[in-house]
Scaffold this active site. Structure first.
Site, PDB file in Angstrom:
ATOM      1  N   GLU A 266       0.887  -1.175   0.000  1.00  0.00           N
ATOM      2  CA  GLU A 266       0.000   0.000   0.000  1.00  0.00           C
ATOM      3  C   GLU A 266       0.916   1.213   0.000  1.00  0.00           C
ATOM      4  OE1 GLU A 266      -3.147   0.075  -0.302  1.00  0.00           O
ATOM      5  OE2 GLU A 266      -3.970  -1.818   0.448  1.00  0.00           O
ATOM      6  N   CYS A 300      -2.294   9.073   2.169  1.00  0.00           N
ATOM      7  CA  CYS A 300      -2.016   8.484   0.841  1.00  0.00           C
ATOM      8  C   CYS A 300      -3.109   8.834  -0.161  1.00  0.00           C
ATOM      9  CB  CYS A 300      -1.887   6.973   0.969  1.00  0.00           C
ATOM     10  SG  CYS A 300      -3.299   6.231   1.812  1.00  0.00           S
TER      11      CYS A 300
END
Ligand code: NAD
Length: 504
Positions: A266, A300
């Site tokens: 991720e 993110c």
């Protein structure tokens, strides 16, 4: 040096040494080395943290391996009740020193503290609910008298690395689904936020997670590469999940590839938002401000690229600048109601400002921002919004991970999608339009693991399979049943009829 020496979790007060947690015991590192964790806003030392050696990581892997034998066989109800209890315990930390820990380690605002604690409790509850969804299949077999089952089995010991930016939530995400599936975990937290991340370890241990199921091995930055390479290549470690930058993700991917090991990556993002000419501009602006500036753009999923239809860009810009200009920035230790505090290190603040300065020096226009860093340790950066950022500039391509957005213009939907897809990142995106069918069409064409219509790029729930679609955003999924698929493996179990004859 203060050592716990005892079994189980200890009170996590801010000035106490943070120790490793291996096999259900807190302990110093095997060579007694510690590193300082610093308050980025003030520059002051907060506490010392034990710095795990390769020997400590080895011991943690062995302890997880031993615990796997019984944990993987524990019934679902027992596992579920530990997770449900841990969720309640963790929520209670909001009344303890968790807010101070998060505010001191990562300059979390009061809102970000709440998001971390309460969303994490839900991650644990969702994991608890998944325990009875670890299901297999019975498939028809051609061979006479044969029964074939496909079961889902845990993999064994997992090595997890989770970051500082949503330290409680992302630690829970890195360990909850792997554990509930019957695996055991060795967690390497960020060197910037060991205590925030340890809160999750503490809650699970207080809730009764057996010794060795979760092991906690913080280390100083100079040991990170050696410890992680050792763990990734260790034959007992069966799976790696990494949440962090594309730079480190690529290094770890190389080690994992050398021993063909399964991973979830991720990584970063550079989320685009397409604002069509028929968008509700107030809604779009509100979502973009939230998506771009929550936690100072250090998410993110942060909105980094705003792609606006040319016919409305003037109106849109003035509304966006007015809304961004009204946000309160400052030292969250002094003013409790700031929306924007400091970035997570002075080095990060300098890097983000450097990206902005370089873009401006090479022809971009600064619509908002003073190109200054404020605060006692020069970590506070006001929102910066630019236009005229071109493909030749680093800011066009690189994740800023700061309170920075660039505005781009388009005329046709095709141009809008092309601009959105002009990035190696692929984590998430948004489209704003009153024409929902048209927006659906665009959402399908944008290359991203998630695309939100009329909502911010920052949107995740524990049930949703969050992740990128390759490249700089990584691959693999954590949430809901997608997580169960990642953290278990299918096994064929066949049952042959006795007395079968085989010819060859
Ligand atoms: P980072 O990659 O700088 O650090 C991650 C970890 O890698 C740390 O524990 C560090 O000690 C370790 N490390 C550093 N150098 C290493 C090396 N050479 N070898 C092995 N390990 C090494 O990332 P970060 O600052 O912790 O996190 C920020 C990044 O994480 C951003 O890019 C952000 O977009 C990303 N992120 C992604 C998600 C997601 O769900 N996709 C969520 C949050 C954050």
């Amino acid at each position: 040096m203060a050592t716990n020496g005892g079994v189980g979790p200890k009170a996590t007060t801010l000035s106490q040494v943070q120790e490793l947690f291996i096999g259900g015991k807190h302990k110093p590192s095997s060579d007694n080395v510690e590193f300082q964790v610093i308050n980025p806003m003030t520059g002051a030392n907060i506490y010392s943290c034990a710095s795990a050696t390769v020997d400590d990581v080895s011991e943690a892997i062995e302890s997880a391996h031993t615990a796997f034998k019984s944990w993987s066989r524990m019934g679902p109800s027992a596992r579920r009740s530990i997770f449900l209890k841990a969720a309640d315990i963790l929520e209670g930390y909001i009344h303890g020193d968790a807010p101070e820990i998060l505010a001191s380690e990562v300059s979390a605002t009061a809102t970000w503290v709440k998001v971390n604690i309460f969303s994490t409790a839900n991650v644990l509850r969702e994991a608890a609910g998944l325990v009875t969804h670890i299901k297999g299949e019975i498939v028809p077999a051609d061979r006479p008298g044969t029964t074939v089952l496909i079961t889902r089995e845990p993999l064994g010991v997992m090595y997890a690395i989770s970051p500082w930016n949503a330290p409680v939530n992302l630690t829970a995400r890195a360990i909850a689904c792997p554990l509930i599936c019957g695996n055991t975990v060795v967690l390497k937290p960020s060197e910037y936020s060991p205590k925030s991340q340890h809160l999750v370890i503490k809650a699970l241990t207080e809730a009764g997670l057996p010794a060795g199921c979760i092991n906690f091995v913080p280390c100083s930055p100079d040991r990170a590469a050696a410890n992680t390479e050792f763990a990734v290549k260790h034959p007992t470690v069966r799976h790696i999940n990494f949440t962090g930058s594309e730079r480190v993700g690529k290094i770890i991917a190389g080690w994992a590839a050398s021993c063909v090991k399964k991973c979830v990556f991720e990584l970063g993002g550079k989320a685009p938002v397409i604002v069509r000419e028929d968008a509700d501009l107030d809604d779009a602006v509100e979502s973009i401000i939230f998506g771009g500036l929550a936690n100072n753009g250090q998410v993110c999923m942060s909105t980094e690229r705003v792609i606006v239809h040319k016919s409305i860009s003037g109106d849109f810009k003035s509304r966006l600048l007015a809304r961004a200009g009204a946000l309160k920035c400052g030292n969250h230790h002094v003013e409790k109601d700031v929306s924007i505090s400091g970035l997570f290190t002075p080095a990060s603040a300098s890097r983000v400002l450097g990206l902005v300065k370089s873009a401006v020096d090479t022809g971009a226009t600064l619509l908002m921002g003073d190109m200054k860093l404020d605060g006692p340790n020069k970590t506070i950066m006001r929102p910066h919004i630019l236009e005229g950022v071109t493909r030749e500039m680093d800011l066009y391509h690189q994740e800023s991970f700061g309170p920075v957005m660039i505005l781009l213009e388009f005329e046709t939907d095709e141009e809008g999608v092309d601009l959105a897809n002009d990035s190696d990142f692929s984590l998430c995106a948004s489209v704003f339009s009153r024409d929902v069918m048209r927006a659906m069409e665009l959402a399908k064409q944008v290359r991203a693991g998630s695309c939100h219509i009329n909502g911010p790029t920052i949107y995740i729930e524990p049930t949703l399979p969050n992740g990128g679609v390759g490249g700089s955003s990584g691959y693999g999924r954590f949430g809901g049943v997608a997580g169960v698929e990642e953290f278990t493996e299918r096994k064929i179990v066949s049952l042959a009829q006795p007395g079968m004859k085989y010819s060859f």
